[in-house]
Design a protein around this motif. Sequence first.
Motif, PDB file in Angstrom:
ATOM      1  N   PRO A  37       0.592  -1.703   0.175  1.00 28.72           N
ATOM      2  CA  PRO A  37      -0.050   0.105   0.235  1.00 28.72           C
ATOM      3  C   PRO A  37       1.120   1.075   0.012  1.00 28.72           C
ATOM      4  O   PRO A  37       2.098   1.939   1.062  1.00 28.72           O
ATOM      5  N   LEU A  38       0.629   1.627  -0.778  1.00 30.34           N
ATOM      6  CA  LEU A  38       0.911   3.210  -0.933  1.00 30.34           C
ATOM      7  C   LEU A  38       1.161   4.385   0.593  1.00 30.34           C
ATOM      8  O   LEU A  38       0.149   4.736   0.545  1.00 30.34           O
ATOM      9  N   ASP A  39       2.118   5.090   0.881  1.00 26.05           N
ATOM     10  CA  ASP A  39       1.748   5.864   1.916  1.00 26.05           C
ATOM     11  C   ASP A  39       1.380   7.007   1.333  1.00 26.05           C
ATOM     12  O   ASP A  39       1.384   7.238   0.277  1.00 26.05           O
ATOM     13  N   ASP A  40       1.285   8.081   2.447  1.00 30.70           N
ATOM     14  CA  ASP A  40       0.739   9.512   2.430  1.00 30.70           C
ATOM     15  C   ASP A  40       1.602  10.303   1.182  1.00 30.70           C
ATOM     16  O   ASP A  40       3.034   9.896   1.177  1.00 30.70           O
ATOM     17  N   ALA A  41       1.493  11.171   0.356  1.00 32.18           N
ATOM     18  CA  ALA A  41       2.112  12.210  -0.435  1.00 32.18           C
ATOM     19  C   ALA A  41       4.100  12.468   0.301  1.00 32.18           C
ATOM     20  O   ALA A  41       3.519  13.014   1.254  1.00 32.18           O
ATOM     21  N   PRO A  42       4.784  12.716  -0.159  1.00 34.65           N
ATOM     22  CA  PRO A  42       5.482  11.707  -1.673  1.00 34.65           C
ATOM     23  C   PRO A  42       4.916  10.310  -1.618  1.00 34.65           C
ATOM     24  O   PRO A  42       5.950   9.909  -1.006  1.00 34.65           O
ATOM     25  N   ALA A  43       4.185   9.564  -2.331  1.00 36.24           N
ATOM     26  CA  ALA A  43       4.354   8.386  -2.313  1.00 36.24           C
ATOM     27  C   ALA A  43       5.402   7.366  -2.386  1.00 36.24           C
ATOM     28  O   ALA A  43       6.003   6.350  -2.688  1.00 36.24           O
TER      29      ALA A  43
END
Length: 133
Positions: free
Chosen positions: A62-68
């Motif tokens: 799963p991608l982190d919050d920006a910046p991912a």
Amino acid sequence: MLTGIHPLLTGPLLAHLDAMGHSDAVVQADAHFPAERLGTRSLAFPGVATPDLLTAGRTVVPLDDAPAVDLMATPDGSRLPVQDELAGAAGTGEIRFLDRQEFYDVAAAFLVVPTGETRVYGNMILRTRVVRP
């Protein structure tokens, strides 16, 4: 044997991805990248293109919050086809471009995965997020 796991995701790679915590980063790098110098953990995928490995990895990360996602910027600021492929494989509209030295500075990541990607600027940094129930 596991089912439902992308065939590029080997046991060692899955183990490293599973051990990553919130905001840890994995660098998926082209064949030109100084992976051994910059990475404390490294797993090589010499026969794989970087966008293909990113596509596989995104099935479980799963991608982190920006910046991912960070990509290495070209010196003239142009966007190359391999970078378009990486952006598409990341599946997010929020991509940050870093100049080469800044990318190297940020690339001191949890894991560096050099690939067989021969196209220049085929490098990306992906950060994970907390998995919520």
